[in-house]
Design a protein around this motif. Structure first.
Motif, PDB file in Angstrom:
ATOM      1  N   ASP A 171      -8.439  -8.119  -8.192  1.00  0.00           N
ATOM      2  CA  ASP A 171      -8.469  -7.138  -7.107  1.00  0.00           C
ATOM      3  C   ASP A 171      -8.329  -7.746  -5.713  1.00  0.00           C
ATOM      4  O   ASP A 171      -7.606  -7.241  -4.878  1.00  0.00           O
ATOM      5  CB  ASP A 171      -9.786  -6.353  -7.150  1.00  0.00           C
ATOM      6  CG  ASP A 171     -10.005  -5.712  -8.506  1.00  0.00           C
ATOM      7  OD1 ASP A 171      -9.037  -5.144  -9.046  1.00  0.00           O
ATOM      8  OD2 ASP A 171     -11.128  -5.777  -9.028  1.00  0.00           O
ATOM      9  N   PRO A 189      -4.622  -9.294  -4.765  1.00  0.00           N
ATOM     10  CA  PRO A 189      -3.652  -8.234  -4.452  1.00  0.00           C
ATOM     11  C   PRO A 189      -4.041  -7.434  -3.207  1.00  0.00           C
ATOM     12  O   PRO A 189      -3.175  -7.036  -2.434  1.00  0.00           O
ATOM     13  CB  PRO A 189      -3.678  -7.340  -5.702  1.00  0.00           C
ATOM     14  CG  PRO A 189      -4.202  -8.205  -6.790  1.00  0.00           C
ATOM     15  CD  PRO A 189      -5.136  -9.183  -6.141  1.00  0.00           C
ATOM     16  N   GLN A 190      -5.357  -7.244  -3.001  1.00  0.00           N
ATOM     17  CA  GLN A 190      -5.817  -6.457  -1.851  1.00  0.00           C
ATOM     18  C   GLN A 190      -5.512  -7.174  -0.527  1.00  0.00           C
ATOM     19  O   GLN A 190      -5.022  -6.552   0.417  1.00  0.00           O
ATOM     20  CB  GLN A 190      -7.321  -6.232  -1.994  1.00  0.00           C
ATOM     21  CG  GLN A 190      -7.924  -5.335  -0.941  1.00  0.00           C
ATOM     22  CD  GLN A 190      -9.448  -5.412  -0.956  1.00  0.00           C
ATOM     23  OE1 GLN A 190     -10.056  -5.574  -2.020  1.00  0.00           O
ATOM     24  NE2 GLN A 190     -10.059  -5.321   0.200  1.00  0.00           N
ATOM     25  N   MET A 200      -3.149  -9.278  -0.021  1.00  0.00           N
ATOM     26  CA  MET A 200      -1.703  -9.228   0.184  1.00  0.00           C
ATOM     27  C   MET A 200      -1.259  -7.843   0.639  1.00  0.00           C
ATOM     28  O   MET A 200      -0.401  -7.709   1.512  1.00  0.00           O
ATOM     29  CB  MET A 200      -0.971  -9.628  -1.101  1.00  0.00           C
ATOM     30  CG  MET A 200      -1.101 -11.112  -1.336  1.00  0.00           C
ATOM     31  SD  MET A 200      -0.314 -11.697  -2.822  1.00  0.00           S
ATOM     32  CE  MET A 200      -1.187 -13.260  -2.974  1.00  0.00           C
ATOM     33  N   ALA A 201      -1.867  -6.799   0.069  1.00  0.00           N
ATOM     34  CA  ALA A 201      -1.495  -5.437   0.452  1.00  0.00           C
ATOM     35  C   ALA A 201      -1.881  -5.158   1.906  1.00  0.00           C
ATOM     36  O   ALA A 201      -1.127  -4.530   2.651  1.00  0.00           O
ATOM     37  CB  ALA A 201      -2.173  -4.430  -0.478  1.00  0.00           C
ATOM     38  N   GLU A 202      -3.060  -5.658   2.312  1.00  0.00           N
ATOM     39  CA  GLU A 202      -3.489  -5.452   3.702  1.00  0.00           C
ATOM     40  C   GLU A 202      -2.517  -6.120   4.674  1.00  0.00           C
ATOM     41  O   GLU A 202      -2.122  -5.554   5.685  1.00  0.00           O
ATOM     42  CB  GLU A 202      -4.894  -6.035   3.912  1.00  0.00           C
ATOM     43  CG  GLU A 202      -5.991  -5.132   3.389  1.00  0.00           C
ATOM     44  CD  GLU A 202      -7.351  -5.832   3.352  1.00  0.00           C
ATOM     45  OE1 GLU A 202      -7.481  -6.952   3.895  1.00  0.00           O
ATOM     46  OE2 GLU A 202      -8.272  -5.249   2.759  1.00  0.00           O
ATOM     47  N   ALA A 206       0.586  -6.953   4.063  1.00  0.00           N
ATOM     48  CA  ALA A 206       1.888  -6.289   3.974  1.00  0.00           C
ATOM     49  C   ALA A 206       1.902  -5.003   4.798  1.00  0.00           C
ATOM     50  O   ALA A 206       2.852  -4.731   5.536  1.00  0.00           O
ATOM     51  CB  ALA A 206       2.222  -6.000   2.508  1.00  0.00           C
ATOM     52  N   ASP A 207       0.815  -4.214   4.701  1.00  0.00           N
ATOM     53  CA  ASP A 207       0.724  -2.966   5.464  1.00  0.00           C
ATOM     54  C   ASP A 207       0.748  -3.243   6.961  1.00  0.00           C
ATOM     55  O   ASP A 207       1.412  -2.549   7.723  1.00  0.00           O
ATOM     56  CB  ASP A 207      -0.578  -2.220   5.127  1.00  0.00           C
ATOM     57  CG  ASP A 207      -0.476  -1.531   3.787  1.00  0.00           C
ATOM     58  OD1 ASP A 207       0.642  -1.497   3.235  1.00  0.00           O
ATOM     59  OD2 ASP A 207      -1.502  -1.046   3.288  1.00  0.00           O
ATOM     60  N   LYS A 260       6.854  -6.377   2.250  1.00  0.00           N
ATOM     61  CA  LYS A 260       6.354  -6.260   0.878  1.00  0.00           C
ATOM     62  C   LYS A 260       5.855  -7.643   0.482  1.00  0.00           C
ATOM     63  O   LYS A 260       6.584  -8.627   0.648  1.00  0.00           O
ATOM     64  CB  LYS A 260       7.478  -5.864  -0.081  1.00  0.00           C
ATOM     65  CG  LYS A 260       7.878  -4.427  -0.012  1.00  0.00           C
ATOM     66  CD  LYS A 260       8.868  -4.144  -1.137  1.00  0.00           C
ATOM     67  CE  LYS A 260       9.582  -2.829  -0.895  1.00  0.00           C
ATOM     68  NZ  LYS A 260      10.834  -2.758  -1.672  1.00  0.00           N
ATOM     69  N   ARG A 284       3.737  -9.606  -2.805  1.00  0.00           N
ATOM     70  CA  ARG A 284       3.027  -9.520  -4.081  1.00  0.00           C
ATOM     71  C   ARG A 284       3.121 -10.851  -4.810  1.00  0.00           C
ATOM     72  O   ARG A 284       3.776 -11.779  -4.326  1.00  0.00           O
ATOM     73  CB  ARG A 284       3.574  -8.383  -4.960  1.00  0.00           C
ATOM     74  CG  ARG A 284       4.988  -8.618  -5.433  1.00  0.00           C
ATOM     75  CD  ARG A 284       5.491  -7.455  -6.292  1.00  0.00           C
ATOM     76  NE  ARG A 284       6.844  -7.780  -6.760  1.00  0.00           N
ATOM     77  CZ  ARG A 284       7.213  -7.778  -8.034  1.00  0.00           C
ATOM     78  NH1 ARG A 284       6.357  -7.459  -8.979  1.00  0.00           N
ATOM     79  NH2 ARG A 284       8.451  -8.097  -8.375  1.00  0.00           N
ATOM     80  N   ARG A 288       2.286  -5.318 -12.504  1.00  0.00           N
ATOM     81  CA  ARG A 288       2.305  -5.725 -11.109  1.00  0.00           C
ATOM     82  C   ARG A 288       3.173  -6.932 -10.837  1.00  0.00           C
ATOM     83  O   ARG A 288       3.667  -7.088  -9.731  1.00  0.00           O
ATOM     84  CB  ARG A 288       0.892  -6.132 -10.687  1.00  0.00           C
ATOM     85  CG  ARG A 288      -0.013  -5.044 -10.272  1.00  0.00           C
ATOM     86  CD  ARG A 288      -1.349  -5.701  -9.965  1.00  0.00           C
ATOM     87  NE  ARG A 288      -2.307  -4.788  -9.391  1.00  0.00           N
ATOM     88  CZ  ARG A 288      -3.608  -5.086  -9.299  1.00  0.00           C
ATOM     89  NH1 ARG A 288      -4.063  -6.228  -9.746  1.00  0.00           N
ATOM     90  NH2 ARG A 288      -4.430  -4.237  -8.756  1.00  0.00           N
TER      91      ARG A 288
END
Ligand code: HEC
Length: 189
Positions: free
Chosen positions: A61, A64-65, A67-69, A71-72, A77, A79, A90
């Motif tokens: 978790d 990936p979290q 990286m997502a933060e 990326a946003d 993008k 991953r 994923r």
């Protein structure tokens, strides 16, 4: 005269592109460098504090979290991908990524340091838009083999916990120094 002018203009355009690739790469490398040590640090302290099974959420978790933060915040993008996935939903690479992951393995086998392996290119997305793509190899550190090493050396509870969540787990059997996968970045230009 006209030929000379065209050649000069083409050379100038080429130079701009070369500089563009370098600055995009430097910027992306710096952003990725902010995530990776945090993941390894959290992994080490979680394993030490609570044991290996309790550290599963860090790789599942937290990584990936983070990286997502990132990326946003950047509109990119980001991953993780691997040729031997634990979570195929994923982390299955696309064709571009699979080719470069195989090249990373070949480069490491030829003696390059796994931690230094990266690739950066400006590609077309097939609809005429330019995309900057970047990948950095994720080497297997000693802490990683506790969950990605030989299953025979793992605690039965851990093997069970992984099997429950990941019936198609292919991400075991690694040794330190090998390449577990890569962080992959896409930035529309
Ligand atoms: C405590 C167990 C554990 C440890 C230790 C661990 N991982 Fe993982 N790893 C996992 C789990 C669980 C997943 C599946 C994540 C998901 O569901 O997306 C995973 C997934 C990954 C992925 C995504 C690709 C895939 O196979 O799905 C990479 C890359 C990865 N790990 C690298 C590492 C690296 C590098 C280390 C050492 C710094 C490490 N892991 C340490 C449990 C672990």
């Amino acid at each position: 005269m006209r030929t000379l002018l065209i050649v000069t203009l083409l050379a100038a355009a080429g130079a701009v592109r070369a500089g563009e690739l370098e600055s995009l790469t430097a910027e992306t490398r710096a952003e990725v460098a902010q995530i990776l040590p945090r993941v390894s640090g959290m992994m080490k302290s979680a394993v030490e504090a609570e044991g290996v099974a309790a550290a599963i959420p860090v790789c599942k978790d937290k990584a990936p979290q983070l990286m997502a933060e990132k990326a946003d915040a950047l509109g990119w993008k980001i991953r993780r991908v691997s040729l031997k996935t634990r979570n195929p939903e994923r982390a299955t690479p696309d064709a571009w990524e699979a080719e470069r992951l195989a090249a990373f393995d070949a480069r490491a086998a030829a003696g390059e340091a796994p931690a230094s392996l990266e690739v950066a290119e400006i590609v077309s997305d097939g609809e005429g838009r330019r995309v900057f793509r970047y990948m950095k190899a994720l080497p297997v550190a000693p802490v990683c083999v506790q969950c990605h090493g030989e299953q025979a050396n793992m605690a039965p509870e851990l093997v069970q916990a992984l099997a429950r969540d990941y019936p198609h787990d292919a991400a075991t059997g690694y040794a330190p120094g090998q390449i577990r996968g890569a962080v992959t970045v896409q930035r529309p230009l």
